[in-house]
Design a protein around this motif. Structure first.
Motif, PDB file in Angstrom:
ATOM      1  N   UNK A  21      -0.753   7.526  -0.080  1.00 52.18           N
ATOM      2  CA  UNK A  21      -1.440   6.118   0.206  1.00 52.18           C
ATOM      3  C   UNK A  21      -2.979   6.508  -0.032  1.00 52.18           C
ATOM      4  N   UNK A  22      -3.399   7.669   0.322  1.00 49.86           N
ATOM      5  CA  UNK A  22      -4.874   7.757   0.220  1.00 49.86           C
ATOM      6  C   UNK A  22      -5.196   8.058  -1.290  1.00 49.86           C
ATOM      7  N   UNK A  23      -4.426   8.503  -1.806  1.00 49.15           N
ATOM      8  CA  UNK A  23      -4.394   8.761  -3.438  1.00 49.15           C
ATOM      9  C   UNK A  23      -4.580   7.176  -4.109  1.00 49.15           C
ATOM     10  N   UNK A  59       0.796  -1.264   0.064  1.00 49.45           N
ATOM     11  CA  UNK A  59       0.015   0.241  -0.025  1.00 49.45           C
ATOM     12  C   UNK A  59       0.788   1.483   0.136  1.00 49.45           C
ATOM     13  N   UNK A  60       2.188   1.141   0.519  1.00 49.02           N
ATOM     14  CA  UNK A  60       3.085   2.316   0.539  1.00 49.02           C
ATOM     15  C   UNK A  60       3.923   2.053   1.717  1.00 49.02           C
ATOM     16  N   UNK A  61       4.568   3.459   1.974  1.00 52.00           N
ATOM     17  CA  UNK A  61       5.377   3.437   3.399  1.00 52.00           C
ATOM     18  C   UNK A  61       5.311   4.868   3.835  1.00 52.00           C
ATOM     19  N   UNK A  62       5.403   4.964   5.168  1.00 52.75           N
ATOM     20  CA  UNK A  62       5.541   6.477   5.703  1.00 52.75           C
ATOM     21  C   UNK A  62       6.908   6.357   6.480  1.00 52.75           C
ATOM     22  N   UNK A  63       7.575   7.466   6.137  1.00 48.87           N
ATOM     23  CA  UNK A  63       8.906   7.484   6.650  1.00 48.87           C
ATOM     24  C   UNK A  63       9.063   7.738   8.079  1.00 48.87           C
ATOM     25  N   UNK A  64       9.849   7.362   8.859  1.00 50.18           N
ATOM     26  CA  UNK A  64      10.040   7.992  10.327  1.00 50.18           C
ATOM     27  C   UNK A  64      10.029   9.603  10.484  1.00 50.18           C
ATOM     28  N   UNK A  65       9.001   9.919  11.075  1.00 44.67           N
ATOM     29  CA  UNK A  65       9.236  11.478  10.941  1.00 44.67           C
ATOM     30  C   UNK A  65       8.800  12.104  12.517  1.00 44.67           C
ATOM     31  N   UNK A  66      10.001  12.768  13.113  1.00 44.04           N
ATOM     32  CA  UNK A  66       9.589  13.344  14.239  1.00 44.04           C
ATOM     33  C   UNK A  66       8.190  14.412  14.352  1.00 44.04           C
ATOM     34  N   UNK A  67       7.872  14.870  13.250  1.00 41.75           N
ATOM     35  CA  UNK A  67       6.809  15.800  13.022  1.00 41.75           C
ATOM     36  C   UNK A  67       5.577  14.882  13.683  1.00 41.75           C
ATOM     37  N   UNK A  68       5.406  13.710  13.117  1.00 41.93           N
ATOM     38  CA  UNK A  68       4.260  12.875  13.874  1.00 41.93           C
ATOM     39  C   UNK A  68       4.366  12.935  15.330  1.00 41.93           C
TER      40      UNK A  68
END
Ligand SMILES: Nc1ncnc2c1ncn2[C@@H]1O[C@H](COP(=O)(O)OP(=O)(O)O)[C@@H](O)[C@H]1O
Ligand SMILES: [Mg+2]
Length: 292
Positions: A262-264, A227-236
């Motif tokens: 991913x939503x797209x 489905x895709x990936x999400x990087x590790x991001x301190x912003x989260x």
């Protein structure tokens, strides 16, 4: 005892309940083997991205006990599923519209109660829940950690299951264990999509997915989709601390862009899988799954 069995058979075999609308609403369940991998953040941010694309998702927070969705959204809902079960509210008042315009249902203790209800009660909850069809096109169900009955049932109900995995070895093995349970023990037919969260790079995400893909193919004879990936991001992390979803908190952050992507993908591949499931309405599945 016999009476009960008869009643159950009637419910399960009834082909045309009055409330059956044969389903345009798609159900997507978000699950993982291991906790803390990012399911609730994924659910909330994904629904905000879907909202931006003119969809109108509703989240069902089925993580009994933690109620992460409302915390991420910075809301305190008045009612949860338990109130609906006890007929202390109707479906409309159960749905909380958050300040970001997305709606959610708090499962609360109702999630656990669902397992001890007699079939007629399940039937009447089904009748309430079917009204969701008129309110939304996509129902996103956020589940709790672990591979338990609740998680499995909400996965069985879905058209698609998004399994969230991080590159941590325990998360990969626990993700595999969940997929194995769904495919082997419960022969779940719905599509399984995998999201790699907290990845350090696109390449790492691909490697993790490929590993999981081949184990599922070789040992379960089952194909999973990326489905895709999400990087590790301190912003989260900062967003969670501020109780603002990251796609609102910082639209340009790497994680936000990944959620949007991913939503797209979700909307472009929205043929939503399994033909047999499309034919039976979700509400019939709901009754069958929760009366077992
Ligand atoms: N892409 C990411 N990068 C960094 N931290 C993340 C990311 N996704 C989630 N987190 C953090 O991981 C923790 C668990 O996330 P959460 O969505 O609550 O997981 P779950 O619902 O699976 O238990 C939170 O503290 C959150 O801020
Ligand atoms: Mg959670």
């Amino acid at each position: 005892m016999n009476d009960q069995a008869e009643q159950l058979r009637k419910i399960v075999s009834s082909t045309k309940p009055v409330e059956d609308k044969a389903g345009n609403m798609k159900i997507i369940t978000i699950a993982s083997g291991k906790g803390g991998v990012g399911k609730s953040n994924f659910t909330v941010n994904l629904s905000l991205c879907l909202k931006q694309q003119q969809k109108n998702p509703i989240i069902l927070d089925a993580d009994f006990g933690l109620a992460n969705v409302e915390i991420i959204l910075g809301e305190r809902p008045k009612f949860n599923l338990a109130h609906l079960i006890r007929e202390e509210c109707d479906l409309k008042s159960l749905i909380t519209k958050s300040k970001y315009e997305i709606s959610f249902i708090s499962g609360g203790s109702g999630i656990n109660e669902m397992f001890f209800l007699p079939p007629d009660k399940i039937e009447s909850i089904g009748k309430s829940l079917v009204q969701l069809e008129d309110m939304t096109d996509i129902l996103l169900i956020d589940t709790g950690a672990g591979i338990n009955d609740i998680v499995v049932k909400f996965c069985m109900l879905a058209h698609e299951v998004y399994v969230i995995v991080t590159p941590e070895p325990t998360s990969i093995t626990d993700g595999y264990a969940l997929i194995k349970t769904l495919r082997s023990n419960f022969t779940m037919q719905s599509k399984i999509k995998v999201v790699i969260n907290k990845a350090s790079s696109k390449q790492e995400a691909h490697e993790v997915f490929t590993k999981l893909f081949y184990v599922c193919k070789n040992f379960l004879n089952s194909e999973i989709e990326y489905a895709g990936y999400i990087p590790y991001d301190e912003k989260v992390l900062s967003a969670v601390k501020s109780q603002i979803p990251v796609v609102i908190y910082d639209k340009k952050s790497k994680a936000s862009e990944a959620y949007y992507q991913i939503s797209k993908n979700l909307l472009t591949n929205h043929t939503l899988s399994d033909k047999t499931q499309e034919k039976t309405s979700w509400i019939n599945r709901f009754k069958r799954i929760f009366t077992n």
